[in-house]
Structure formats: C-alpha cells, structure tokens
Design an enzyme around this catalytic site. Sequence first.
Site: not given
Length: 500
Positions: A212, A216, A266, A271, A348, A353
């Site tokens: 995904h 963007k 992940d 990404h 994380k 962020k």
Amino acid sequence: MSEQSTVKGFNTSASEKVAMDLASAKALEAKISVRQKDLIFVLFGAGGNLASLKLFLALFQSFKEEKLPANFTILAVDLNPEMTSGSFRGWVRQDLLDKGPESEEMAAFLEHIVYFPFNVLTGNYQSLKDKISGLETERKVSPNRKIIYFLSLLPNLFEPTIQGLGQAGLLADENARLAVEKPFGSSLESAQKLNAIILQYCQESQIYRMDHWLGKETVQNLLNFRFANGIFEHLWSRQFIDYIEITAAETVLVPDGRGYVGALKDMVVNHLFQLICLLLMEPPNSLSADDIRDEKVKLLRVLKADPKFTIRGYYEGYDRTEETYIALKLMVDNYRWQGIPIYVRPWKGAKNKETEISAHFKGVPSTLFTAIPNTLVLRLQPDEAISLTWNVKVPGEPNNRQKSLDFLYNSKGGFEETIPEAYQTLIESMIEGDRTLFVRADEVEAQWAVVMPILNHWETLTINNGHLSESDIVHTYPVGSDGPTAANQILEPNHKWRSL
C-alpha cells in the site's frame, strides 16, 4: 527570417500542445471506458481490520467521486454465519460514520454490498462460484464485466484461498484479477512457492501484489522528483552524495503479536525496499508498468545486505521474539552508487511518527567557510514535504548559518487537489488494469533475496569465544526513544542518524 522562425516555432509548440492534449484525452477516454464495464469486487476478510479501517472507506470515496462503474457489486466474504447482508451493511455504515456524516450517497453505496458467509479453508468454492453467478443474473451484470478477488487475509490463508479459487475455475476468466496483500511469503523459498501456485491459475497480467505504500502520493512523487528536475538528477550519484538514510518510525506498539513478522520482514522487505528502488534505480525507458518494474528489479539485484552491519532490538516490555527495531547498512554494487551506504531503520514504539528519506551531500572542498554539508529530506508522512538545507550568511556577521528551504506537499504548498488515500489509488488502478503500482513476481523474489543472508545468519548464530557479536545481540530500547544506541555502530565515520 526571424518572423518565419518565430511563426514556425509557435506552430511547432502549438502542434506539440495539441498532440499532448489528444494523448491526455485518449488516456482519459480509455479510463472512462474501463470504468463503464460492470464490476464485481469479491473481498475476502471483509470483517477484518483492514477492510474496516481502509478498504470500505476507499471504495466509498471512489463511489462519491464517480470513479466506480455504475453497476458494481461488493461481495463481502467472511466467516460469520450469523451475519446477513443487512447487518453487515450496518457494520460498514458505522465505520463510514466514524469518518463523515450520514448522506444519501452513503445509503446508495451500502446497497451495492452483499454479504456471503464462507470459510476459505473448509468451504466449497463451487458454492462461491454459484453465488457470483447468481449475483450476475440478479443484478444484470454484463458478460464482459471485471471481477476482482481481493485477499485481505492472514498470509497463511493465501495459498488455500488461491488454490480454491483456481480449482473452481474462478481465476481462468480473462477478466478476473487477483489482489494479494503483503507480506508475500516469509522467505525467498516461500515467495517462490506462492508465486508458483498463483501462476498455475493466473497470468502475471492478472496479478496485483499489494504494497500500500506504492499507493501513497509522496512515494509516487519520487519518480517525478528525480526524473523531472534536472537540478537534482545530475547530482544523484556517488559523486555528490555521501550517504542516504531512510527512517520509518511508528509510535504504535505491536497490539497482540498476531500476524506480526518482525521489522525486517514487515517493513524492510516490503515498504522500504520499494522506496530504495524508486530512489536509486536508473531512468526507465518509459512510464509503463513493466519498464518501471524492470529497473526496480535491476536495482534489487545489486542491493547487498551484510549481517555484520545489522542491529535489531525490541522495546522494553515486549514479550515476543520478533524484532520491533532493525537498523541496516546496505550497499549498491553498481556504477552510480558504488561505495555509498544506505542506512535503513524502521521501528515501533518511537516518540514521533515519521517516515523520511535523507540524502546527505558531500561537503564543499573549500577552506573559505565553515559549512555543514547540505541535506535533502523527503518527508513521506505525516506532513508531507521536501526540505533542503542551505548554508547562508548571518545578517551583520561573517559567519554561516544552516537554514532550510521547505516545500509542503499539500494545500499550503500550493496544491488545491486533495491527496487521495493509498488504497483508493490502488483499487482504482486495479479497476483500470494499471499494474504500475503493484509488485511483479521477480521483484518480490529479488526483495527476499537481498535479506536472505541476514535471515540465514539469524537461524545459525555462532558463538565466538563465548560471546555473541554486537550485530547478533537483540538489544532493548525504551518506548518513546530512537531505538538502541548500538545502531550507531553500523555507521561509517562522520555519519550520524538524523534526530526526529
């Protein structure tokens, strides 16, 4: 003579403009033609978090913007046998109300949703086929309709679902498209196996492997930034850049560990490798899907990872084995980027962020001024922006001071257009049959091949003289921090992580 040249120049420019307008009109006409075809959107895992938080909202936004066919049906497939179409629509309605007010458009959109209880492991896929056939008759769906099977499922359910669809003949339809969410495999071997299974039943042109982040706008803008701006493209090499740093900090923690595979699998394999490809690949021959993906695969095949330059960790209080932090030093073994380190760190439990790419330029070879090397920062989220640091004279003083020139990628930066949500862009691309923003089979396998030396090393850790090396220790770090300080050890002299 000059008048003729001027007129001739004007005519050439005008003809070029006409040609561009015609090309744009034809492209728009092609998109409209595709969207006029009826659509059945079969959503597996329709009761899951992704569907609730992203997918139905994206579909509703496309509906409001009239970017879906007039005759479309969303077949929501999930486990709950007690759920009906009416009760499921009520559940979706509540999700939509969390984002905006009730409207006639919302009511109209919900009527396009049909619920079908089905277990992808034990269900009879012939019954699913019959359900789809019944909907086509009931809703007067055109024979040349498009049908998208969207697998919003846990990775262990991909294989049985694809086999079930394939054996029932549902993927043999030339108008069928298969969308598979990441992670695509958990190693090179598993990715190759999953690719082989899919290609038993589908052509590559039917497959839409999802990442995904490629939906963007700021990620897509990397191509425009690089290849539409000569001021940067001419500087984009080892001759002028000292090192590149990619940070992906998330404030969230791992909720319960279910389905979490660790920061390397992940974030990096999916990404961040896509960011690296768009950032470092050579110019494609065209903007076609395969030309762009060809260049990404070429880059991945020369991207090198070494376990010695890897630091992993987990935040304090975390009780699982998968790392929540990883820092890597990657190298690119080609002419343009030879010897330039690419530092990557996702984690994380960060204080803020932020996802950003920082290109640190080499210093000026001069003794005239004390100057800090320039840095170009591409901020992908939140507050999308491009920032470039400059050394400028302080008014009234002989000294330099570093200031930043900032461009905001939003309305404050001069854009009136709303930035679409990533899944809306990806779903519309699937409907149009544009695979540019999706990952090809060889691309997936090339991504996994880069990290296999690290994964293999982790599985066969050796102890030297009774002590693990620093790169083999799993470090801890406080929640709200920038991760373990041991990550500084993979940096080359005079390199440092940007402070968030």
